[in-house]
Scaffold this motif. Structure first.
Motif, PDB file in Angstrom:
ATOM      1  N   LEU B 254      -2.224   2.326  17.479  1.00  0.00           N
ATOM      2  CA  LEU B 254      -0.957   2.296  16.737  1.00  0.00           C
ATOM      3  C   LEU B 254       0.274   2.205  17.644  1.00  0.00           C
ATOM      4  O   LEU B 254       1.314   1.708  17.231  1.00  0.00           O
ATOM      5  CB  LEU B 254      -0.838   3.520  15.831  1.00  0.00           C
ATOM      6  N   ASN B 262       4.866  -5.151  11.990  1.00  0.00           N
ATOM      7  CA  ASN B 262       4.202  -4.764  10.753  1.00  0.00           C
ATOM      8  C   ASN B 262       2.708  -4.604  11.045  1.00  0.00           C
ATOM      9  O   ASN B 262       1.942  -5.573  10.967  1.00  0.00           O
ATOM     10  CB  ASN B 262       4.442  -5.826   9.674  1.00  0.00           C
ATOM     11  N   ILE B 263       2.306  -3.391  11.369  1.00  0.00           N
ATOM     12  CA  ILE B 263       0.925  -3.162  11.814  1.00  0.00           C
ATOM     13  C   ILE B 263      -0.056  -3.285  10.659  1.00  0.00           C
ATOM     14  O   ILE B 263      -1.179  -3.770  10.813  1.00  0.00           O
ATOM     15  CB  ILE B 263       0.795  -1.771  12.486  1.00  0.00           C
ATOM     16  N   GLU B 264       0.334  -2.855   9.472  1.00  0.00           N
ATOM     17  CA  GLU B 264      -0.588  -2.914   8.341  1.00  0.00           C
ATOM     18  C   GLU B 264      -1.010  -4.356   8.039  1.00  0.00           C
ATOM     19  O   GLU B 264      -2.139  -4.607   7.618  1.00  0.00           O
ATOM     20  CB  GLU B 264       0.013  -2.236   7.104  1.00  0.00           C
ATOM     21  N   GLN B 265      -0.110  -5.286   8.277  1.00  0.00           N
ATOM     22  CA  GLN B 265      -0.461  -6.683   8.050  1.00  0.00           C
ATOM     23  C   GLN B 265      -1.486  -7.163   9.086  1.00  0.00           C
ATOM     24  O   GLN B 265      -2.409  -7.907   8.763  1.00  0.00           O
ATOM     25  CB  GLN B 265       0.805  -7.548   8.124  1.00  0.00           C
ATOM     26  N   VAL B 267      -3.672  -5.273  10.461  1.00  0.00           N
ATOM     27  CA  VAL B 267      -4.931  -4.654  10.025  1.00  0.00           C
ATOM     28  C   VAL B 267      -5.585  -5.499   8.937  1.00  0.00           C
ATOM     29  O   VAL B 267      -6.797  -5.789   8.982  1.00  0.00           O
ATOM     30  CB  VAL B 267      -4.648  -3.214   9.525  1.00  0.00           C
ATOM     31  N   PHE B 279      -9.976   1.904  15.651  1.00  0.00           N
ATOM     32  CA  PHE B 279      -8.603   2.384  15.610  1.00  0.00           C
ATOM     33  C   PHE B 279      -8.372   3.466  16.638  1.00  0.00           C
ATOM     34  O   PHE B 279      -9.196   4.345  16.824  1.00  0.00           O
ATOM     35  CB  PHE B 279      -8.335   3.005  14.230  1.00  0.00           C
ATOM     36  N   GLN B 300       4.200   4.462   7.153  1.00  0.00           N
ATOM     37  CA  GLN B 300       3.472   3.361   7.782  1.00  0.00           C
ATOM     38  C   GLN B 300       1.983   3.711   7.917  1.00  0.00           C
ATOM     39  O   GLN B 300       1.120   2.867   7.662  1.00  0.00           O
ATOM     40  CB  GLN B 300       4.062   3.071   9.161  1.00  0.00           C
ATOM     41  N   LEU B 301       1.690   4.931   8.312  1.00  0.00           N
ATOM     42  CA  LEU B 301       0.293   5.352   8.445  1.00  0.00           C
ATOM     43  C   LEU B 301      -0.431   5.223   7.107  1.00  0.00           C
ATOM     44  O   LEU B 301      -1.570   4.738   7.025  1.00  0.00           O
ATOM     45  CB  LEU B 301       0.234   6.797   8.953  1.00  0.00           C
ATOM     46  N   ILE B 304      -1.048   1.570   6.285  1.00  0.00           N
ATOM     47  CA  ILE B 304      -2.195   1.089   7.056  1.00  0.00           C
ATOM     48  C   ILE B 304      -3.483   1.513   6.365  1.00  0.00           C
ATOM     49  O   ILE B 304      -4.412   0.719   6.198  1.00  0.00           O
ATOM     50  CB  ILE B 304      -2.121   1.628   8.507  1.00  0.00           C
ATOM     51  N   GLU B 307      -4.344  -0.582   3.413  1.00  0.00           N
ATOM     52  CA  GLU B 307      -5.039  -1.826   3.746  1.00  0.00           C
ATOM     53  C   GLU B 307      -6.498  -1.554   4.099  1.00  0.00           C
ATOM     54  O   GLU B 307      -7.387  -2.317   3.733  1.00  0.00           O
ATOM     55  CB  GLU B 307      -4.344  -2.539   4.920  1.00  0.00           C
TER      56      GLU B 307
END
Lengths: 428, 428, 428, 428
Positions: B254, B262-265, B267, B279, B300-301, B304, B307
């Motif tokens: 992370l 945009n980390i979730e994207q 993922v 992870f 944000q967590l 994630i 997703e």
């Protein structure tokens, strides 16, 4: 149109000073082992397309301050690029933006292009705005839209854009897709499905345009959407191209990166994969600022060209020829002056990259001589190549000082007289 | 070791208050159509590995302020994880870091693991530091190094790390490679050759470890190198995995992203490609800050995990099981407390993600009902799931309030008495 | 206008479910020592102004996708805010934007405001665009312009804006200045002189408006200029206020910061100096994204309110009352829905901040008990305060679910019927 | 120690080439109206201090790769700076770092300094690490600590550092305070109280050091703390200095800014306020990377010098003389080579800034001729000033190519022979 006589008049007064500097620099370069003629030839041959939308005063969402005399039609845009090319001999092509640049009289447009020694090098679709006659809105996306009929409309538009381009000349074999699709809020998009729909749409476009055309797929991390973009980074663009076909290629726009991105490494990566299709040049300090190319980070621009030159020279790299384009907005400068500065900055970076002693550099890299490797790169950058770029322009028939020519001849004033103080470029 | 009686003692005093909250929440969840038992089961089953290096007080290049009582050996590290697992019943495995965690007596270590109901889930190589007995330095790289003998040394180290892991139990089938290779200055690296050498090294490692092992390839944009990293982004990691083999997978840490990513994207992207292997959880405000997971951006967590849950539930997604690990440093907190907080934050995010009404969400997404889609996601996030996470811990035999247990029982004080005020965890 | 009966109808069907949740939460809060009535009273009393420009669909430089039914006049803007206030009882005031919101009939506007129980709380000048009848252009700046006549024009405009505000009611005593002045290129500005000219202009405005008015000075790092902004950061804004006068205060817009800025610390700093004058709420992931407040970083929003609540409660802090305003753009959401969500997010953050056990927090801070301090803050954030916010709205006469009310009653549809599909809000 | 003969030997072989370039450049500069002698004089006179901690191989929290031969004592550090100064004649002073550089024999150290023509220009305190004999830990802060006894310890340390400096020579009148105090987690700090305690501590230090000393207060947004720093930005530093006294000044470290910060504007701001006290030069791509100065953004470095030169030349600016220092870490380069490169980059930026035609620039700025203003600035930057910097070094008695001298004379090899392969610089 600018006559050769005008150019020669302009040059004659500057020639002595130029020759003095050029003599010194060319001697210095020859001592370093460079073929001066080869350098001049390469730099003169480097051509950067001007996009049709860059000829008017851009602006931001907060306002626009036009200087007047903007081109009101495709014909006037061609005239403006013709002017630029006459001055710098480095902008022999135009990128069109459809729907604004649809020619009414194709034959006449082709004649006009010929008269200015210009070609259309690529066409750009637009599915990030709604046009008046449009059946479906792109508010919630185009190629990624959840509804098949919206996607079809966007696919058809792209195919039609290529058709328009094809009619304008055999040199135009490139379709540039900047996909503004994205989401503004968590939850809005089903990321995986949106990606898959986008891929399907790209495949349909690819299948629908002529087999010898290249599709350029641009990426951008944010704006006009501020939570997610459907193609936020080179990795997404690359993965889409991989699945679409050999002539689907990634386009790098210098302003489309998150803070602190090492863009030159991305360039090297994509060339290594044979997937770097083209460039949108502009300057950036914060985001997609669309400033004059090289105005903020000239060293980065040079380092990017260093990768490009090395990649183009390396037989192991199987990357196709690249499409070079400017993509900038002009808020406080005269658009023509801004474009002349951008081309000058691009050629400066290219010229400096050509001066890098790559043989010595590769040796230092192999030996992990970090200081030496850096000094080799830096020596090229520190060199004052203005006489070299000017000489290559001179030999190509351009003006020694295009900016000065533009100002001294009162060209903007004349454009305003001709087109009006409040003329607004189509598409703005 | 903590006895069940101690846990029950601790819980008995808190049970009434907990039950009151849990009764209310479970009733509310049932009204919303959730199977409460299923939720509890899933959350209880979610296990996050603790890395052996996270049990000591980390620090920065500017200094380190250890609290004392750090584990001086692999055995003491196992004891610390055993303690954490006894309290939260969610950390049943350890990630080892070689060379520091090489067991002297494999059988004894396995017995100790058994006693604590722990397994080794993965092993991590280290080619970012020089060890005393090492023939070649990694100063200028390891898997990407210009010299084949250095690469070979690094490849062999990775293969040996897998061997050590394999000896410690059948559950260990994952090799995590964080490649710190990079460059600090323009010109230092030949980007394309360095990439190609790295790919060759990864292939050699992949071929050298058991066929049923997974190789996790981590990316990171900067630090310890500050101009370029050999694997700076998910796109590079993904491209390497594509060319290496099916069991080469991308690991997302992370803290390893440029600002505003945009980390979730990412993922979602990687799961869509079937290439998300694992992870590294931690918290980040600026860079690889290695703070407590969820301490800075809990929303944000959660997004994630949204997703992840959607991807794991979707039969169309063919992503392998993921390796869940914490990777944090502890500068100002007790490492055990920090880890307990991290696991709590992870389970909170997971629990909230399980509450998302995905059916309604997908409908809203299809219909481009942006506000509705967002509200669905947000409703899950706003829910106070602390009683749900506590209940799942309770049913698994853990403590209702692990942090309070740790503090009230003076465990750090006892560890200091046992191991000393200045004990330094191996590897730090 | 929405009648009380409609609100009561709406509420009656939701009351049972709400009461159930509220009973549980209020009991829990009382157990924790909170005065539930006091909490409800404070939250109900918290009012956030709606800016007149936020009632239409905003957009980006790339396009605008209006949903229709936008307010075509100041009167219709008042009607829209009246609608919002009727639903949430938390938006009893409007920020005007001059020149667009100049009332034609002041008395009638005041009557209309009264009818909706609204006031004008502040006025905003605009010197970032050229108006048709304007003598001098702001292309190269307004308050910082090199030419005194341009500065005078901008100063006079600001003074006139205050006059317009003063006429609309005694509650309006705040002039907000967002100064878009800046430069796009190195060399364009003489930084020191431009600062000094700006200071002189601010002093002139300050001297020209009524003595009991507050001047709010906003800062922003970039956009619409992309090299430098005349007031890029809180430090510049603060220094200008220091030299201008006691009633010159800094305005914080959540989207006006560089990546990774700790905004809550800036808030604390400014309150400590007694110089925090007001807030522009919105949501941001990349820059001045102007998303729904709290949509991206709800924890940060809460931490900001934590500082605000602590500062407002601390007798040692001599900060004036703050002006609370929303400042957002709406690209893909209905503006009214977006505003309802924003107010809900603001009240949620405020409510959670009120739950922080500050006494215990300060103790933990004094003792450097980091985990404990964080857990205290986090416990407040994890609490599900939706029933508390709803109860405070209910007691104030608002709707239990404003968003649902808006949707179920087809209000947007009716606005479109009344105002037209292509009505464009003045100022957009 | 390097003899003049060695320098002359080195120079003699390079003189012809240098003179050729210098003749051309000096003629060109004279044509442009510059006084070449004045330029040479100014550049030769510009001296940059070397910090004692920069003479060893730094590293990151992940590891350190020393090259060997590092200075093991203050005396050896002086020898290294003496070597650098003998080569470049631009580093006539040293910044000490206490506690590591406490002289055992003050008189002998002063003699050694004299022998190398060096002075101590400033002293740096260290309260970001715990020393062995220290009563209280700085784990939770020093000047901002909640406990008065810890603050007192830190205050006393700072005062003692100044005393040590004062004993080493009358030139040392500067105390640099980099305050690493901060917090890693929300809730940890009471922002307002922590600020107030810091201010009190600074005042106590200011009162405790000699009345003619300057206190430099550094700011940094993050690292070693990752949620908040007590002095995160120039605004905080400036406000502290305002309240402390006239000789409290802000120190700008180029790596201590959030992404995309316009540093040159901050420099102009602080000079305008008369509060710019000094500089820490280094290179930065992501954060406090501590790379070679100018290695990443040479144009930014030049623009900063442009502001510095303009500010120093403007009689309206009442800023005190600045302390120029390098502050870098060396991970992959030889420290001496890195420092030689940094000084060269600084002098290059300074030389180019001296070439800016400020009269024409100010005219263009007044007239808002953006392109012209930018071209003036850019023309100076594009000039190849290497011969000018070399000439000024030559006239001062330095080496024409210091890097080449260092390499060709095998100096690092000799240092390793003398001090050992594993010598570690004190303080690392």
């Amino acid at each position: 149109m600018i006559s050769n006589e005008q150019i020669q008049d302009h040059n004659s007064g500057r020639l002595q000073l130029h020759n003095h500097s050029w003599d010194h620099l060319s001697a210095q370069l020859q001592e370093q082992g460079h073929s001066v003629n080869e350098l001049v030839r390469k730099i003169a041959g480097f051509q950067v397309a001007v996009p049709s939308w860059a000829l008017g005063t851009g602006g931001t969402r907060f306002g626009r301050f036009p200087a007047g005399g903007e081109p009101r039609s495709l014909e006037e845009k061609i005239a403006d690029v013709g002017l630029i090319h006459a001055l710098n001999r480095s902008s022999n092509s135009i990128s069109l933006h459809i729907p604004w640049d649809i020619p009414r009289d194709t034959a006449a447009v082709k004649d006009l292009l010929n008269a200015h020694q210009l070609v259309i090098d690529s066409v750009n679709s637009n599915t990030f705005q709604d046009q008046k006659d449009q059946e479906f809105s792109y508010k919630f996306g185009s190629l990624c839209h959840t509804r098949p009929e919206v996607r079809k409309q966007a696919i058809d538009h792209n195919i039609r854009v290529a058709e328009i381009g094809a009619r304008l000349g055999a040199e135009c074999k490139t379709l540039t897709i900047w996909l503004a699709d994205g989401s503004n809020f968590p939850g809005q998009h089903h990321f995986r499905r949106a990606y898959e729909r986008t891929l399907d749409s790209l495949k349909a476009i690819y299948a629908g345009i002529p087999a010898d055309w290249t599709t350029l797929v641009e990426y951008k991390p944010y704006e006009p959407h501020f939570y997610s973009m459907i193609i936020p980074d080179w990795g997404t663009s690359y993965s889409l191209c991989q699945q679409t076909g050999d002539r689907a290629q990634v386009l790098v726009d210098l302003g489309h990166h998150l803070p602190n991105t090492n863009i030159e490494q991305i360039v090297a990566r994509l060339m290594h994969f044979g997937r770097l299709g083209g460039f949108h040049f502009n300057g950036s300090m914060y985001g997609d600022d669309d400033l004059t190319t090289g105005s903020i980070k000239p060293y980065q621009l040079f380092l990017i060209f260093n990768e490009l030159v090395q990649g183009m020279d390396d037989p192991a790299v199987r990357n196709p020829d690249l499409a070079w384009m400017i993509d900038a907005s002009h808020n406080t400068k005269d658009p023509v002056e801004d474009l002349l500065q951008s081309v000058q900055a691009i050629k400066t970076a290219y010229a400096k990259a050509l001066l890098v002693d790559t043989e010595a550099l590769f040796e230092a890299q192999e030996a992990n001589e970090v200081v030496k490797a850096e000094e080799i790169v830096r020596a090229a950058f520190e060199t004052d190549v203005r006489p070299l770029v000017a000489e290559s322009r001179l030999q190509a028939g351009g003006a020694l000082d295009p900016l000065a020519f533009f100002g001294e001849n009162g060209i903007r004033r004349r454009l305003i007289e001709e087109r009006g103080r409040y003329a607004v470029a189509t598409g703005l």
